[in-house]
Design a protein around this motif. Structure first.
Motif, PDB file in Angstrom:
ATOM      1  N   ASP A 216       0.678  -1.092   0.058  1.00  0.00           N
ATOM      2  CA  ASP A 216      -0.045  -0.013   0.111  1.00  0.00           C
ATOM      3  C   ASP A 216       0.845   1.272   0.098  1.00  0.00           C
ATOM      4  O   ASP A 216       0.623   2.414  -0.618  1.00  0.00           O
ATOM      5  CB  ASP A 216      -0.930  -0.051   1.204  1.00  0.00           C
ATOM      6  N   ILE A 217       2.150   1.240   0.650  1.00  0.00           N
ATOM      7  CA  ILE A 217       2.812   2.252   0.959  1.00  0.00           C
ATOM      8  C   ILE A 217       3.535   2.623  -0.517  1.00  0.00           C
ATOM      9  O   ILE A 217       3.470   3.785  -1.124  1.00  0.00           O
ATOM     10  CB  ILE A 217       4.046   2.169   1.545  1.00  0.00           C
ATOM     11  N   ILE A 218       4.038   1.682  -1.458  1.00  0.00           N
ATOM     12  CA  ILE A 218       4.854   1.740  -2.721  1.00  0.00           C
ATOM     13  C   ILE A 218       3.720   2.288  -3.584  1.00  0.00           C
ATOM     14  O   ILE A 218       4.039   3.108  -4.310  1.00  0.00           O
ATOM     15  CB  ILE A 218       5.189   0.328  -3.189  1.00  0.00           C
ATOM     16  N   ALA A 219       2.165   1.847  -3.418  1.00  0.00           N
ATOM     17  CA  ALA A 219       1.327   2.028  -4.112  1.00  0.00           C
ATOM     18  C   ALA A 219       0.988   3.754  -4.312  1.00  0.00           C
ATOM     19  O   ALA A 219       0.272   4.432  -5.288  1.00  0.00           O
ATOM     20  CB  ALA A 219      -0.080   1.360  -4.070  1.00  0.00           C
ATOM     21  N   ILE A 354     -12.526   4.475   6.438  1.00  0.00           N
ATOM     22  CA  ILE A 354     -12.622   3.937   5.124  1.00  0.00           C
ATOM     23  C   ILE A 354     -11.449   3.211   4.960  1.00  0.00           C
ATOM     24  O   ILE A 354     -10.296   3.753   5.058  1.00  0.00           O
ATOM     25  CB  ILE A 354     -12.782   5.007   4.082  1.00  0.00           C
ATOM     26  N   PHE A 355     -11.450   1.621   4.615  1.00  0.00           N
ATOM     27  CA  PHE A 355     -10.344   0.947   4.499  1.00  0.00           C
ATOM     28  C   PHE A 355      -9.972   1.157   2.857  1.00  0.00           C
ATOM     29  O   PHE A 355     -10.803   1.063   2.088  1.00  0.00           O
ATOM     30  CB  PHE A 355     -10.529  -0.382   4.912  1.00  0.00           C
ATOM     31  N   LEU A 356      -8.579   0.791   2.695  1.00  0.00           N
ATOM     32  CA  LEU A 356      -8.068   0.780   1.243  1.00  0.00           C
ATOM     33  C   LEU A 356      -8.726  -0.447   0.608  1.00  0.00           C
ATOM     34  O   LEU A 356      -8.320  -0.531  -0.717  1.00  0.00           O
ATOM     35  CB  LEU A 356      -6.686   0.798   1.372  1.00  0.00           C
ATOM     36  N   THR A 357      -9.063  -1.096   1.031  1.00  0.00           N
ATOM     37  CA  THR A 357      -9.787  -2.500   0.533  1.00  0.00           C
ATOM     38  C   THR A 357     -11.319  -2.219   0.197  1.00  0.00           C
ATOM     39  O   THR A 357     -12.052  -3.251  -0.330  1.00  0.00           O
ATOM     40  CB  THR A 357      -9.512  -3.650   1.332  1.00  0.00           C
ATOM     41  N   ASP A 358     -11.876  -1.242   0.660  1.00  0.00           N
ATOM     42  CA  ASP A 358     -13.113  -1.052   0.604  1.00  0.00           C
ATOM     43  C   ASP A 358     -13.653  -1.009  -0.954  1.00  0.00           C
ATOM     44  O   ASP A 358     -12.921  -0.210  -1.707  1.00  0.00           O
ATOM     45  CB  ASP A 358     -13.883   0.184   1.333  1.00  0.00           C
ATOM     46  N   GLN A 441      -6.313   1.098  -5.318  1.00  0.00           N
ATOM     47  CA  GLN A 441      -6.184  -0.563  -5.429  1.00  0.00           C
ATOM     48  C   GLN A 441      -5.746  -0.788  -6.773  1.00  0.00           C
ATOM     49  O   GLN A 441      -5.040  -1.729  -6.733  1.00  0.00           O
ATOM     50  CB  GLN A 441      -7.781  -0.712  -5.435  1.00  0.00           C
ATOM     51  N   ALA A 442      -5.978  -0.042  -7.815  1.00  0.00           N
ATOM     52  CA  ALA A 442      -5.203  -0.250  -9.201  1.00  0.00           C
ATOM     53  C   ALA A 442      -3.884  -0.406  -9.029  1.00  0.00           C
ATOM     54  O   ALA A 442      -3.273  -1.317  -9.571  1.00  0.00           O
ATOM     55  CB  ALA A 442      -5.855   0.579 -10.146  1.00  0.00           C
ATOM     56  N   ARG A 443      -3.353   0.779  -8.435  1.00  0.00           N
ATOM     57  CA  ARG A 443      -2.010   0.905  -8.279  1.00  0.00           C
ATOM     58  C   ARG A 443      -1.279  -0.129  -7.484  1.00  0.00           C
ATOM     59  O   ARG A 443      -0.168  -0.739  -7.808  1.00  0.00           O
ATOM     60  CB  ARG A 443      -1.480   2.307  -7.642  1.00  0.00           C
ATOM     61  N   ARG A 444      -2.032  -0.593  -6.414  1.00  0.00           N
ATOM     62  CA  ARG A 444      -1.458  -1.727  -5.628  1.00  0.00           C
ATOM     63  C   ARG A 444      -1.580  -3.120  -6.277  1.00  0.00           C
ATOM     64  O   ARG A 444      -0.638  -3.916  -6.020  1.00  0.00           O
ATOM     65  CB  ARG A 444      -2.462  -1.831  -4.133  1.00  0.00           C
TER      66      ARG A 444
END
Length: 466
Positions: A216-219, A354-358, A441-444
């Motif tokens: 997530d950080i790299i994204a 809001i989670f980054l997986t939502d 999410q797409a970048r991750r």
């Protein structure tokens, strides 16, 4: 007999420990024991000096963590430490009081203007809107930059769960911007060892969370040529230079001092007590010989939330005693939970943030159902009296993520006047957050295990300074 300076240092640390114990609501016996020790220290002070101890009589070299005060607070005030943030105000923590208590400096318009002149572009919205609101020695960093002298960035993440939420992104969004505008190297510490010590996790779980969080950080878009991400569990065992600095720091901080700074008690594990030195070590450039060779004179700039400041007050106290420059800091405010700024976000409560997986649907439902409103009880009252942006979570979130200053100000005016209803405000926020999270999410998805491994491999980074 101990000197007055030593006794004062011990009294200050013990007072902070008593405050921290009270804030944590430990047993009466533990508080009484701490109070008894405080009383004995004050008696010793009077025997040594012939005068009663006074709080404003600070020693020439106070204990680390007391550049001004500490996070333990009086009853009814905000409480802030690296593990707990409490406030009774719907507006959130009083950051002006926190600046005074911590002894940091406010990021004022003069400093923001200086940053703009140095980088030749508009400052980040987090600076323009006071989200990064406090600093230590940022002017020194700008002096170095303007004189073409080197500095580097350091920030971190405590990987306590697999999924990160929007609040976790704040320091990384800002650090990415700092890396871009100043064109400097960056180290990111994943404190998986800390989470193993504090949480009910196995070592393998803690390290696994570090790797997942790194994705997530790299994204966020960091430059792989200028960024080194490391796990404490992995890097500590392979870098003698890093460990040497940890030991140097440990030698210069007493048990009494870390109790005063962090509120540790006699029942805390020795791992917790020794951990602050590990978080301090990345502040010194020779902890990373693969990046900076043997140079120990390169100043570090640390963007972080204000609750991490106790670690670096300790670090700044130790630095000159072991021959290193003090790290500079930029402090951010706290990201509010959906239920309100006085409520803590929790990984165990999926509705608190809001989670980054939502999904887009989950984001919409969470904002509509759980985002605390500053609106009135009825539409008629709202139209007449308007809403309160100071407590409305949807508006708070927009201050973090809506780039357009003019649009944000218009939203503020419309909501305050009653022209904009709470439902309309939430709709605007949903329209901002859904694409933001989807793009992340797409970048991750593009961050493979191989990419993570490359970011986490000790290596030379690319930078302009010699």
């Amino acid at each position: 007999m101990a000197s007055a300076m030593e006794l004062t240092s011990e009294i200050v640390a013990q007072e902070e420990l008593v405050k921290a114990l009270r804030a944590r609501k430990v047993s009466k016996e533990e508080i009484d024991s701490a109070m008894q020790k405080l009383s004995l220290l004050k008696t010793s002070y009077k025997a040594a000096t012939g005068e009663d101890y006074k709080a404003d009589c600070s020693p020439e070299n106070p204990a680390p963590g007391n550049e001004r005060g500490l996070d333990a607070t009086e009853a009814g005030e905000d409480f802030v430490d690296p593990w707990m943030v409490q406030t009774s105000s719907a507006k959130g923590v009083d950051y002006d009081k926190l600046i005074v208590r911590f002894g940091s400096s406010k990021i004022d318009q003069e400093l923001i203007n200086r940053i703009e002149r140095a980088i030749g572009q508009k400052p980040h919205r987090f600076l323009r809107r006071g989200i990064f609101f406090s600093h230590r020695d940022m002017n020194q960093v700008l002096d170095a930059y303007e004189n073409k002298k080197p500095f580097y960035l350091y920030t971190g993440r405590g990987p306590s769960s697999e999924a990160m939420h929007l609040g976790h992104l704040i320091p990384f969004i800002f650090t990415k911007w700092l890396q871009d505008v100043f064109n400097v190297p960056l180290v990111i510490q994943m404190t998986d060892d800390e989470k193993y010590l504090w949480k009910d996790l196995t070592l393998d779980q803690a390290y696994g969370y570090a790797v997942e969080n790194a994705k997530d950080i790299i994204a966020c878009g960091f430059d792989i040529k200028k960024t080194f991400i490391f796990s404490d569990l992995e890097y500590m065992g392979s870098s003698s230079d890093f460990y040497r600095n940890v030991v140097k720091i440990q030698k210069h901080v007493t048990f009494n001092q870390v109790k005063g700074i962090f509120g540790f008690t006699d029942s805390d594990s020795i791992g917790k007590i020794s951990f602050p030195a590990i978080q301090a070590a990345p502040s010194f450039s020779n902890s990373f010989p693969q990046i900076f060779r043997d140079r120990a004179d390169i100043q570090c700039l640390i963007p972080c939330a204000i609750d991490q400041d106790p670690y670096f007050r300790m670090t700044r106290d130790v630095a000159p005693r072991i021959g290193y420059p003090k790290p500079a800091l930029l402090h951010s405010t706290f990201f509010p939970a959906l239920q309100g700024a006085q409520t803590k976000m929790s990984a165990s409560d999926p509705n608190s943030s809001i989670f980054l997986t939502d999904s887009a649907k989950q984001i919409k439902n969470k904002v509509n159902k759980h985002a605390f409103s500053g609106g009135r009880d009825t539409v008629e009252e709202h139209r007449q009296f308007g809403g309160n942006c100071d407590v409305d979570v949807s508006f708070m979130y927009l201050t973090f993520f809506l780039e357009d200053d003019d649009r944000l100000e218009q939203i503020r005016k419309d909501y305050t006047s009653g022209a904009l209803l709470t439902g309309d405000l939430k709709k605007i926020l949903i329209e901002v957050l859904q694409p933001l999270v989807a793009e992340h999410q797409a970048r991750r998805q593009e961050v493979t295990d191989e990419v993570v491994k490359e970011f986490m491999s000790p290596r030379k980074l690319f930078y302009d300074f010699q």
